[in-house]
Motif scaffolding. Structure first.
Motif, PDB file in Angstrom:
ATOM      1  N   ILE A   1       0.848  -1.203   0.000  1.00 53.79           N
ATOM      2  CA  ILE A   1       0.000   0.000   0.000  1.00 53.79           C
ATOM      3  C   ILE A   1       0.880   1.249   0.000  1.00 53.79           C
ATOM      4  CG2 ILE A   1      -1.985  -1.099   1.134  1.00 53.79           C
ATOM      5  CD1 ILE A   1      -1.153   0.360   3.707  1.00 53.79           C
ATOM      6  N   ASP A   2       0.274   2.367  -0.342  1.00 55.71           N
ATOM      7  CA  ASP A   2       0.972   3.646  -0.371  1.00 55.71           C
ATOM      8  C   ASP A   2       1.491   3.977   1.041  1.00 55.71           C
ATOM      9  OD1 ASP A   2       1.332   6.344  -1.783  1.00 55.71           O
ATOM     10  OD2 ASP A   2       0.241   6.886   0.038  1.00 55.71           O
ATOM     11  N   PRO A   3       2.755   4.483   1.156  1.00 57.08           N
ATOM     12  CA  PRO A   3       3.305   4.779   2.489  1.00 57.08           C
ATOM     13  C   PRO A   3       2.445   5.747   3.305  1.00 57.08           C
ATOM     14  CG  PRO A   3       5.027   4.871   0.833  1.00 57.08           C
ATOM     15  CD  PRO A   3       3.741   4.709   0.089  1.00 57.08           C
ATOM     16  N   SER A   4       1.827   6.737   2.619  1.00 58.76           N
ATOM     17  CA  SER A   4       0.966   7.682   3.352  1.00 58.76           C
ATOM     18  C   SER A   4      -0.211   6.949   3.975  1.00 58.76           C
ATOM     19  CB  SER A   4       0.440   8.769   2.415  1.00 58.76           C
ATOM     20  OG  SER A   4       1.506   9.529   1.933  1.00 58.76           O
ATOM     21  N   GLN A   5      -0.763   5.990   3.213  1.00 56.92           N
ATOM     22  CA  GLN A   5      -1.882   5.194   3.705  1.00 56.92           C
ATOM     23  C   GLN A   5      -1.423   4.315   4.877  1.00 56.92           C
ATOM     24  OE1 GLN A   5      -4.981   5.475   2.891  1.00 56.92           O
ATOM     25  NE2 GLN A   5      -5.672   3.786   4.180  1.00 56.92           N
ATOM     26  N   ALA A   6      -0.180   3.766   4.756  1.00 55.53           N
ATOM     27  CA  ALA A   6       0.363   2.918   5.831  1.00 55.53           C
ATOM     28  C   ALA A   6       0.470   3.711   7.131  1.00 55.53           C
ATOM     29  CB  ALA A   6       1.730   2.367   5.423  1.00 55.53           C
ATOM     30  N   LEU A   7       0.937   4.969   7.010  1.00 58.50           N
ATOM     31  CA  LEU A   7       1.059   5.818   8.203  1.00 58.50           C
ATOM     32  C   LEU A   7      -0.307   6.046   8.834  1.00 58.50           C
ATOM     33  CD1 LEU A   7       3.670   8.505   7.036  1.00 58.50           C
ATOM     34  CD2 LEU A   7       3.988   6.778   8.798  1.00 58.50           C
ATOM     35  N   LYS A   8      -1.332   6.294   7.981  1.00 54.04           N
ATOM     36  CA  LYS A   8      -2.684   6.510   8.487  1.00 54.04           C
ATOM     37  C   LYS A   8      -3.160   5.278   9.242  1.00 54.04           C
ATOM     38  CE  LYS A   8      -4.706   9.741   5.332  1.00 54.04           C
ATOM     39  NZ  LYS A   8      -5.309   9.811   4.017  1.00 54.04           N
ATOM     40  N   GLU A   9      -2.877   4.098   8.644  1.00 57.16           N
ATOM     41  CA  GLU A   9      -3.336   2.860   9.285  1.00 57.16           C
ATOM     42  C   GLU A   9      -2.596   2.593  10.592  1.00 57.16           C
ATOM     43  OE1 GLU A   9      -3.780  -0.493   6.750  1.00 57.16           O
ATOM     44  OE2 GLU A   9      -4.874   0.648   5.237  1.00 57.16           O
ATOM     45  N   MET A  10      -1.362   3.127  10.691  1.00 57.69           N
ATOM     46  CA  MET A  10      -0.613   3.001  11.947  1.00 57.69           C
ATOM     47  C   MET A  10      -1.145   3.980  12.995  1.00 57.69           C
ATOM     48  SD  MET A  10       3.192   2.837  10.298  1.00 57.69           S
ATOM     49  CE  MET A  10       4.079   3.388  11.747  1.00 57.69           C
ATOM     50  N   GLY A  11      -2.011   4.893  12.540  1.00 54.61           N
ATOM     51  CA  GLY A  11      -2.595   5.865  13.463  1.00 54.61           C
ATOM     52  C   GLY A  11      -1.681   7.041  13.748  1.00 54.61           C
ATOM     53  N   VAL A  12      -0.715   7.299  12.843  1.00 58.66           N
ATOM     54  CA  VAL A  12       0.179   8.444  13.042  1.00 58.66           C
ATOM     55  C   VAL A  12       0.006   9.441  11.899  1.00 58.66           C
ATOM     56  CG1 VAL A  12       1.909   7.216  14.388  1.00 58.66           C
ATOM     57  CG2 VAL A  12       2.120   7.266  11.909  1.00 58.66           C
ATOM     58  N   GLU A  13       0.336  10.677  12.183  1.00 60.15           N
ATOM     59  CA  GLU A  13       0.159  11.729  11.194  1.00 60.15           C
ATOM     60  C   GLU A  13       1.456  11.961  10.423  1.00 60.15           C
ATOM     61  OE1 GLU A  13      -1.815  16.194  11.052  1.00 60.15           O
ATOM     62  OE2 GLU A  13      -1.203  15.343  12.954  1.00 60.15           O
TER      63      GLU A  13
ATOM     64  N   TYR B   1       9.400   8.756   4.181  1.00 61.39           N
ATOM     65  CA  TYR B   1       8.225   9.375   4.810  1.00 61.39           C
ATOM     66  C   TYR B   1       8.523   9.643   6.275  1.00 61.39           C
ATOM     67  CZ  TYR B   1       5.721   8.520   0.532  1.00 61.39           C
ATOM     68  OH  TYR B   1       5.330   8.553  -0.775  1.00 61.39           O
ATOM     69  N   ILE B   2       8.108  10.815   6.732  1.00 60.49           N
ATOM     70  CA  ILE B   2       8.367  11.201   8.126  1.00 60.49           C
ATOM     71  C   ILE B   2       7.027  11.452   8.797  1.00 60.49           C
ATOM     72  CG2 ILE B   2      10.708  12.107   7.980  1.00 60.49           C
ATOM     73  CD1 ILE B   2       9.621  14.786   7.192  1.00 60.49           C
ATOM     74  N   TRP B   3       7.008  11.260  10.082  1.00 58.01           N
ATOM     75  CA  TRP B   3       5.741  11.452  10.788  1.00 58.01           C
ATOM     76  C   TRP B   3       5.953  12.015  12.185  1.00 58.01           C
ATOM     77  CZ3 TRP B   3       5.169   7.837  14.898  1.00 58.01           C
ATOM     78  CH2 TRP B   3       5.955   6.683  14.813  1.00 58.01           C
ATOM     79  N   GLY B   4       4.849  12.485  12.750  1.00 54.50           N
ATOM     80  CA  GLY B   4       4.896  13.051  14.101  1.00 54.50           C
ATOM     81  C   GLY B   4       5.052  14.558  14.086  1.00 54.50           C
ATOM     82  N   SER B   5       4.946  15.149  15.263  1.00 56.01           N
ATOM     83  CA  SER B   5       5.120  16.600  15.397  1.00 56.01           C
ATOM     84  C   SER B   5       6.516  16.901  15.908  1.00 56.01           C
ATOM     85  CB  SER B   5       4.087  17.162  16.379  1.00 56.01           C
ATOM     86  OG  SER B   5       2.804  17.035  15.835  1.00 56.01           O
ATOM     87  N   LEU B   6       6.940  18.115  15.651  1.00 51.86           N
ATOM     88  CA  LEU B   6       8.284  18.532  16.032  1.00 51.86           C
ATOM     89  C   LEU B   6       8.273  19.144  17.429  1.00 51.86           C
ATOM     90  CD1 LEU B   6      11.177  18.852  14.790  1.00 51.86           C
ATOM     91  CD2 LEU B   6      10.472  21.148  14.108  1.00 51.86           C
ATOM     92  N   ASN B   7       9.182  18.680  18.273  1.00 49.02           N
ATOM     93  CA  ASN B   7       9.372  19.334  19.575  1.00 49.02           C
ATOM     94  C   ASN B   7      10.334  20.499  19.354  1.00 49.02           C
ATOM     95  OD1 ASN B   7      10.810  19.981  22.078  1.00 49.02           O
ATOM     96  ND2 ASN B   7       9.573  18.343  22.969  1.00 49.02           N
TER      97      ASN B   7
END
Lengths: 118, 83
Positions: free
Chosen positions: A11-23, B9-15
């Motif tokens: 799946i698309d990495p953006s979708q994977a992040l959503k499914e992991m529950g992270v932004e 791909y990066i995720w989370g907010s920045l401290n």
């Protein structure tokens, strides 16, 4: 590649992040450089467009009559300045297009004569 | 030559404080942080750079040298989670 039940699925990495529950974190870069080039801004933009087309053969590149060039998903080049000698060239890209963005920034910054030669 | 596209791909907010501390450790010491309605603006006047942070989004406006931009980029990436 994610595991769903006992199945593996791509799946698309953006979708994977959503499914992991992270932004997903959206990171963008914008840099503005000056180019010594006479003539109207949109003429200089057209020259940059021709140069970019030559350098990035496999990419989707669009040129608008307002003098902006968009490349790939996120990259934007905008030329401003009228008839005076110096033009401001804004280059903006997202982290996902870092390789192309930094390549184009370096190209325009380090060898503006390439634009003059188009 | 050709460009090899490798996306991360990066995720989370920045401290903000951790990021500012990390920038300082990298030798960037002229740092001004201003809180805004939606986040923060980090001004690096010596390096001709502004960093706008709003929730899970960061915009690095760098008109300084490329070495400075990549230093800020790498420092930021170390402060975020990567996929």
């Amino acid at each position: 590649l994610v595991m769903r039940g006992n199945r593996l699925q791509i799946i698309d990495p953006s979708q994977a992040l959503k499914e992991m529950g992270v932004e997903e974190h959206h990171l963008r870069f914008t840099s503005t450089i000056s180019i010594e080039e006479e003539g109207p801004g949109n003429k200089v933009a057209e020259k940059i467009y021709q140069l970019v087309k030559r350098k990035l053969k496999d990419f989707s590149i669009h040129y608008s009559s307002d003098g902006s060039i968009s490349i790939s998903d996120s990259l934007l080049i905008q030329v401003s300045g009228d008839e005076d000698e110096t033009k401001s060239v804004l280059v903006s890209w997202s982290h996902q297009d870092e390789d192309i963005g930094s390549f184009l920034l370096q190209l325009l910054r380090e060898d503006p004569s390439l634009v003059q030669a188009v | 030559g050709s460009l090899i596209r490798e996306k991360s791909y990066i995720w989370g907010s920045l401290n903000i404080q951790s990021f500012v501390d990390a920038l300082t450790r990298q030798g960037i010491t002229d740092i001004k942080v201003e809180d805004t309605e939606d986040g923060s603006i980090i001004d690096l006047p010596n390096d001709d750079t502004l960093i706008q942070v709003e929730g899970a989004s960061t915009h690095i406006i760098c008109n300084g040298e490329e070495i400075v931009r990549t230093k800020i980029r790498d420092t930021l990436l170390r402060c975020l989670q990567k996929l």
